[in-house]
Design a protein around this motif. Structure first.
Motif, PDB file in Angstrom:
ATOM      1  N   LYS A  26      26.573  62.975  15.718  1.00  0.00           N
ATOM      2  CA  LYS A  26      27.526  62.058  15.084  1.00  0.00           C
ATOM      3  C   LYS A  26      28.185  62.716  13.873  1.00  0.00           C
ATOM      4  O   LYS A  26      29.386  62.575  13.665  1.00  0.00           O
ATOM      5  CB  LYS A  26      26.835  60.763  14.662  1.00  0.00           C
ATOM      6  N   LEU A  27      27.395  63.427  13.083  1.00  0.00           N
ATOM      7  CA  LEU A  27      27.941  64.134  11.921  1.00  0.00           C
ATOM      8  C   LEU A  27      29.009  65.131  12.364  1.00  0.00           C
ATOM      9  O   LEU A  27      30.079  65.206  11.759  1.00  0.00           O
ATOM     10  CB  LEU A  27      26.833  64.850  11.150  1.00  0.00           C
ATOM     11  N   GLU A  28      28.730  65.879  13.415  1.00  0.00           N
ATOM     12  CA  GLU A  28      29.711  66.845  13.924  1.00  0.00           C
ATOM     13  C   GLU A  28      31.017  66.147  14.291  1.00  0.00           C
ATOM     14  O   GLU A  28      32.097  66.631  13.963  1.00  0.00           O
ATOM     15  CB  GLU A  28      29.147  67.580  15.150  1.00  0.00           C
ATOM     16  N   LYS A  29      30.925  65.009  14.956  1.00  0.00           N
ATOM     17  CA  LYS A  29      32.119  64.269  15.361  1.00  0.00           C
ATOM     18  C   LYS A  29      32.877  63.734  14.152  1.00  0.00           C
ATOM     19  O   LYS A  29      34.112  63.746  14.124  1.00  0.00           O
ATOM     20  CB  LYS A  29      31.747  63.135  16.309  1.00  0.00           C
ATOM     21  N   VAL A  30      32.141  63.265  13.148  1.00  0.00           N
ATOM     22  CA  VAL A  30      32.780  62.725  11.943  1.00  0.00           C
ATOM     23  C   VAL A  30      33.540  63.820  11.191  1.00  0.00           C
ATOM     24  O   VAL A  30      34.695  63.624  10.819  1.00  0.00           O
ATOM     25  CB  VAL A  30      31.734  62.064  11.014  1.00  0.00           C
TER      26      VAL A  30
ATOM     27  N   ALA B 293      36.653  64.757  13.049  1.00  0.00           N
ATOM     28  CA  ALA B 293      37.667  63.705  12.936  1.00  0.00           C
ATOM     29  C   ALA B 293      38.319  63.700  11.558  1.00  0.00           C
ATOM     30  O   ALA B 293      39.528  63.472  11.440  1.00  0.00           O
ATOM     31  CB  ALA B 293      37.044  62.344  13.227  1.00  0.00           C
ATOM     32  N   LEU B 294      37.538  63.965  10.526  1.00  0.00           N
ATOM     33  CA  LEU B 294      38.070  63.982   9.159  1.00  0.00           C
ATOM     34  C   LEU B 294      38.703  65.323   8.785  1.00  0.00           C
ATOM     35  O   LEU B 294      39.328  65.439   7.734  1.00  0.00           O
ATOM     36  CB  LEU B 294      36.952  63.668   8.152  1.00  0.00           C
ATOM     37  N   LYS B 295      38.468  66.328   9.638  1.00  0.00           N
ATOM     38  CA  LYS B 295      38.974  67.686   9.399  1.00  0.00           C
ATOM     39  C   LYS B 295      38.481  68.241   8.067  1.00  0.00           C
ATOM     40  O   LYS B 295      39.238  68.774   7.264  1.00  0.00           O
ATOM     41  CB  LYS B 295      40.503  67.729   9.474  1.00  0.00           C
ATOM     42  N   ILE B 296      37.175  68.069   7.843  1.00  0.00           N
ATOM     43  CA  ILE B 296      36.527  68.605   6.652  1.00  0.00           C
ATOM     44  C   ILE B 296      35.245  69.314   7.065  1.00  0.00           C
ATOM     45  O   ILE B 296      34.797  69.187   8.206  1.00  0.00           O
ATOM     46  CB  ILE B 296      36.207  67.502   5.611  1.00  0.00           C
TER      47      ILE B 296
ATOM     48  N   LYS C 240      31.058  70.088   6.659  1.00  0.00           N
ATOM     49  CA  LYS C 240      29.871  69.283   6.389  1.00  0.00           C
ATOM     50  C   LYS C 240      29.591  69.258   4.891  1.00  0.00           C
ATOM     51  O   LYS C 240      29.227  68.224   4.345  1.00  0.00           O
ATOM     52  CB  LYS C 240      28.658  69.831   7.132  1.00  0.00           C
ATOM     53  N   LYS C 241      29.780  70.394   4.238  1.00  0.00           N
ATOM     54  CA  LYS C 241      29.575  70.458   2.791  1.00  0.00           C
ATOM     55  C   LYS C 241      30.486  69.475   2.079  1.00  0.00           C
ATOM     56  O   LYS C 241      30.041  68.724   1.211  1.00  0.00           O
ATOM     57  CB  LYS C 241      29.824  71.869   2.271  1.00  0.00           C
ATOM     58  N   ASP C 242      31.773  69.467   2.449  1.00  0.00           N
ATOM     59  CA  ASP C 242      32.715  68.536   1.820  1.00  0.00           C
ATOM     60  C   ASP C 242      32.320  67.091   2.092  1.00  0.00           C
ATOM     61  O   ASP C 242      32.425  66.229   1.220  1.00  0.00           O
ATOM     62  CB  ASP C 242      34.141  68.789   2.308  1.00  0.00           C
ATOM     63  N   PHE C 243      31.856  66.820   3.301  1.00  0.00           N
ATOM     64  CA  PHE C 243      31.420  65.471   3.651  1.00  0.00           C
ATOM     65  C   PHE C 243      30.255  65.036   2.765  1.00  0.00           C
ATOM     66  O   PHE C 243      30.277  63.954   2.176  1.00  0.00           O
ATOM     67  CB  PHE C 243      31.016  65.413   5.127  1.00  0.00           C
TER      68      PHE C 243
END
Length: 51
Positions: free
Chosen positions: A19-23, A26-29, A31-34
């Motif tokens: 799910k994290l990968e998909k998010v 989708a946000l075009k960011i 994982k660190k930025d998320f």
């Protein structure tokens, strides 16, 4: 100087990682930025109680 890596996802389920990968896609960011964004929002809301 490189940033040390933290294994935030070491204890989460495979489904949560997917799910994290998909998010982030989708946000075009990254994982660190998320995580930076989510942690900052929660810090403001629950630690500083500014929201």
């Amino acid at each position: 100087m490189s940033t040390p890596k933290v294994r935030i996802l070491a204890d989460v389920s495979v489904e949560t990682k997917e799910k994290l990968e998909k998010v982030v896609v989708a946000l075009k960011i990254t994982k660190k930025d998320f995580f930076d964004k989510v942690i900052e929002e929660h810090y403001q809301k629950y630690v500083l109680k500014s929201k």
